[in-house]
Design a protein around this motif. Sequence first.
Motif, PDB file in Angstrom:
ATOM      1  N   SER A 109      69.606  85.469  42.399  1.00  0.00           N
ATOM      2  CA  SER A 109      69.835  86.835  42.264  1.00  0.00           C
ATOM      3  C   SER A 109      70.967  87.231  42.729  1.00  0.00           C
ATOM      4  CB  SER A 109      68.862  87.453  43.173  1.00  0.00           C
ATOM      5  OG  SER A 109      68.799  87.518  44.311  1.00  0.00           O
ATOM      6  N   LEU A 110      71.714  86.429  43.688  1.00  0.00           N
ATOM      7  CA  LEU A 110      73.176  86.629  44.237  1.00  0.00           C
ATOM      8  C   LEU A 110      74.203  86.205  43.276  1.00  0.00           C
ATOM      9  CD1 LEU A 110      72.576  85.758  47.992  1.00  0.00           C
ATOM     10  CD2 LEU A 110      72.988  88.071  46.984  1.00  0.00           C
ATOM     11  N   GLY A 111      73.820  85.455  42.034  1.00  0.00           N
ATOM     12  CA  GLY A 111      74.601  84.703  41.192  1.00  0.00           C
ATOM     13  C   GLY A 111      75.346  83.490  41.995  1.00  0.00           C
ATOM     14  N   ILE A 112      74.760  82.986  42.814  1.00  0.00           N
ATOM     15  CA  ILE A 112      75.176  81.796  43.519  1.00  0.00           C
ATOM     16  C   ILE A 112      74.678  80.526  42.919  1.00  0.00           C
ATOM     17  CG2 ILE A 112      75.436  80.629  45.720  1.00  0.00           C
ATOM     18  CD1 ILE A 112      75.445  83.242  47.288  1.00  0.00           C
ATOM     19  N   HIS A 113      75.326  79.601  42.615  1.00  0.00           N
ATOM     20  CA  HIS A 113      74.852  78.147  42.148  1.00  0.00           C
ATOM     21  C   HIS A 113      75.035  77.468  43.156  1.00  0.00           C
ATOM     22  CE1 HIS A 113      74.744  79.862  38.071  1.00  0.00           C
ATOM     23  NE2 HIS A 113      76.035  80.232  38.235  1.00  0.00           N
ATOM     24  N   ALA A 114      73.937  77.293  44.077  1.00  0.00           N
ATOM     25  CA  ALA A 114      73.889  76.427  45.218  1.00  0.00           C
ATOM     26  C   ALA A 114      72.620  75.218  44.858  1.00  0.00           C
ATOM     27  CB  ALA A 114      73.354  77.283  46.285  1.00  0.00           C
ATOM     28  N   ILE A 115      73.204  74.341  45.670  1.00  0.00           N
ATOM     29  CA  ILE A 115      72.137  73.145  45.497  1.00  0.00           C
ATOM     30  C   ILE A 115      71.368  73.267  46.885  1.00  0.00           C
ATOM     31  CG2 ILE A 115      71.802  70.542  45.922  1.00  0.00           C
ATOM     32  CD1 ILE A 115      74.748  70.298  45.192  1.00  0.00           C
ATOM     33  N   VAL A 116      69.984  73.319  46.498  1.00  0.00           N
ATOM     34  CA  VAL A 116      68.919  73.712  47.377  1.00  0.00           C
ATOM     35  C   VAL A 116      67.817  72.623  47.554  1.00  0.00           C
ATOM     36  CG1 VAL A 116      67.206  75.298  48.016  1.00  0.00           C
ATOM     37  CG2 VAL A 116      69.178  76.115  46.949  1.00  0.00           C
ATOM     38  N   GLN A 117      67.816  71.966  48.885  1.00  0.00           N
ATOM     39  CA  GLN A 117      66.890  70.810  48.927  1.00  0.00           C
ATOM     40  C   GLN A 117      66.221  71.116  50.203  1.00  0.00           C
ATOM     41  OE1 GLN A 117      70.055  68.208  49.753  1.00  0.00           O
ATOM     42  NE2 GLN A 117      70.113  67.269  47.855  1.00  0.00           N
ATOM     43  N   ALA A 118      65.008  70.601  50.250  1.00  0.00           N
ATOM     44  CA  ALA A 118      63.738  70.773  51.230  1.00  0.00           C
ATOM     45  C   ALA A 118      63.110  69.627  51.368  1.00  0.00           C
ATOM     46  CB  ALA A 118      63.260  72.063  51.254  1.00  0.00           C
ATOM     47  N   ARG A 119      62.463  69.200  52.521  1.00  0.00           N
ATOM     48  CA  ARG A 119      61.587  68.055  52.691  1.00  0.00           C
ATOM     49  C   ARG A 119      60.853  68.257  53.953  1.00  0.00           C
ATOM     50  NH1 ARG A 119      62.795  67.080  57.544  1.00  0.00           N
ATOM     51  NH2 ARG A 119      64.593  66.432  58.104  1.00  0.00           N
ATOM     52  N   ALA A 120      59.677  67.621  54.034  1.00  0.00           N
ATOM     53  CA  ALA A 120      58.865  67.404  55.091  1.00  0.00           C
ATOM     54  C   ALA A 120      59.180  66.154  55.863  1.00  0.00           C
ATOM     55  CB  ALA A 120      57.490  67.522  55.024  1.00  0.00           C
ATOM     56  N   LYS A 121      59.188  66.180  57.269  1.00  0.00           N
ATOM     57  CA  LYS A 121      59.725  64.767  57.879  1.00  0.00           C
ATOM     58  C   LYS A 121      58.546  63.660  57.351  1.00  0.00           C
ATOM     59  CE  LYS A 121      61.691  64.965  62.056  1.00  0.00           C
ATOM     60  NZ  LYS A 121      62.832  64.146  61.567  1.00  0.00           N
ATOM     61  N   THR A 122      58.992  62.884  57.229  1.00  0.00           N
ATOM     62  CA  THR A 122      58.071  61.686  57.094  1.00  0.00           C
ATOM     63  C   THR A 122      57.344  61.017  58.082  1.00  0.00           C
ATOM     64  OG1 THR A 122      59.486  59.782  57.501  1.00  0.00           O
ATOM     65  CG2 THR A 122      59.378  60.513  55.145  1.00  0.00           C
ATOM     66  N   ILE A 123      56.002  60.818  58.163  1.00  0.00           N
ATOM     67  CA  ILE A 123      55.451  59.978  58.964  1.00  0.00           C
ATOM     68  C   ILE A 123      56.096  59.216  59.919  1.00  0.00           C
ATOM     69  CG2 ILE A 123      53.289  59.054  59.718  1.00  0.00           C
ATOM     70  CD1 ILE A 123      51.777  60.325  57.232  1.00  0.00           C
ATOM     71  N   ALA A 124      56.440  58.218  59.182  1.00  0.00           N
ATOM     72  CA  ALA A 124      57.286  57.196  59.844  1.00  0.00           C
ATOM     73  C   ALA A 124      58.437  57.797  60.720  1.00  0.00           C
ATOM     74  CB  ALA A 124      58.080  56.056  58.825  1.00  0.00           C
ATOM     75  N   SER A 125      59.242  58.861  60.072  1.00  0.00           N
ATOM     76  CA  SER A 125      60.510  59.366  61.108  1.00  0.00           C
ATOM     77  C   SER A 125      60.207  60.160  62.193  1.00  0.00           C
ATOM     78  CB  SER A 125      61.144  60.216  60.069  1.00  0.00           C
ATOM     79  OG  SER A 125      62.068  60.822  60.605  1.00  0.00           O
ATOM     80  N   PHE A 126      58.695  60.790  61.927  1.00  0.00           N
ATOM     81  CA  PHE A 126      57.978  61.519  63.143  1.00  0.00           C
ATOM     82  C   PHE A 126      57.782  60.483  64.121  1.00  0.00           C
ATOM     83  CE2 PHE A 126      54.106  62.862  65.286  1.00  0.00           C
ATOM     84  CZ  PHE A 126      54.589  64.099  65.704  1.00  0.00           C
ATOM     85  N   ALA A 127      57.124  59.340  63.807  1.00  0.00           N
ATOM     86  CA  ALA A 127      56.622  58.336  64.695  1.00  0.00           C
ATOM     87  C   ALA A 127      57.887  57.834  65.346  1.00  0.00           C
ATOM     88  CB  ALA A 127      55.841  57.169  64.330  1.00  0.00           C
ATOM     89  N   GLU A 128      58.907  57.540  64.973  1.00  0.00           N
ATOM     90  CA  GLU A 128      60.250  57.136  65.549  1.00  0.00           C
ATOM     91  C   GLU A 128      60.722  57.902  66.362  1.00  0.00           C
ATOM     92  OE1 GLU A 128      64.017  56.834  66.441  1.00  0.00           O
ATOM     93  OE2 GLU A 128      63.650  58.203  64.701  1.00  0.00           O
ATOM     94  N   LYS A 129      60.632  59.265  66.064  1.00  0.00           N
ATOM     95  CA  LYS A 129      61.354  60.255  66.857  1.00  0.00           C
ATOM     96  C   LYS A 129      60.689  60.569  68.301  1.00  0.00           C
ATOM     97  CE  LYS A 129      63.733  64.728  66.648  1.00  0.00           C
ATOM     98  NZ  LYS A 129      64.399  65.733  65.673  1.00  0.00           N
TER      99      LYS A 129
END
Length: 185
Positions: A63-83
Amino acid sequence: LNTLSFPAQLKDFIDSCAHMKEPAPTRTDDWHQDQIQRFREKRCDYKSFAETLIRVIQHKTKSLGIHAIVQARAKTIASFAEKIQRPGKSYDDPINDLTDLCGARVIAHTLSEVAAICQFVEETFDVFWEDSGDKSAILGASEFGYLSRHYIVSLKPGVFPVDLVPDDLVDLRLKAEIQVRTILQ
């Protein structure tokens, strides 16, 4: 203790002990497994949150006329366990203490586009300012590093249309990290 007379070395030792931090609690394997299971059960909510962030941000950038790259993710279980097991880190309640169990990245072409996206984030989401920041502001003029604006946010009730954001997801009050930067950053 100030009124008593101690040798200087003993007084220095007592003073240093008085200013020591409480040692981090020792976490058992059962505690870690319990936290990992709790995250496993909540991860689908974070995945829904990530998908929702993509929809909301893409809708606004379009709607703003911006061509942006939009990415999103949930943390993986392995990454959570490590953190939660990292040395030097201690979380009483990782599910609620960690602010990056869901993350989004918005990459725009220009600084003016970044400013417009940042304005949208600040006006539309509940921003946790104490946990948010501008990484470029901490670098000196001659330094180069990880430059982006980081926001810790949750969905603000009553703001989003139901076709973009389900009410039950808003009610969960989950937190996510949104990073906004240019391609060059």
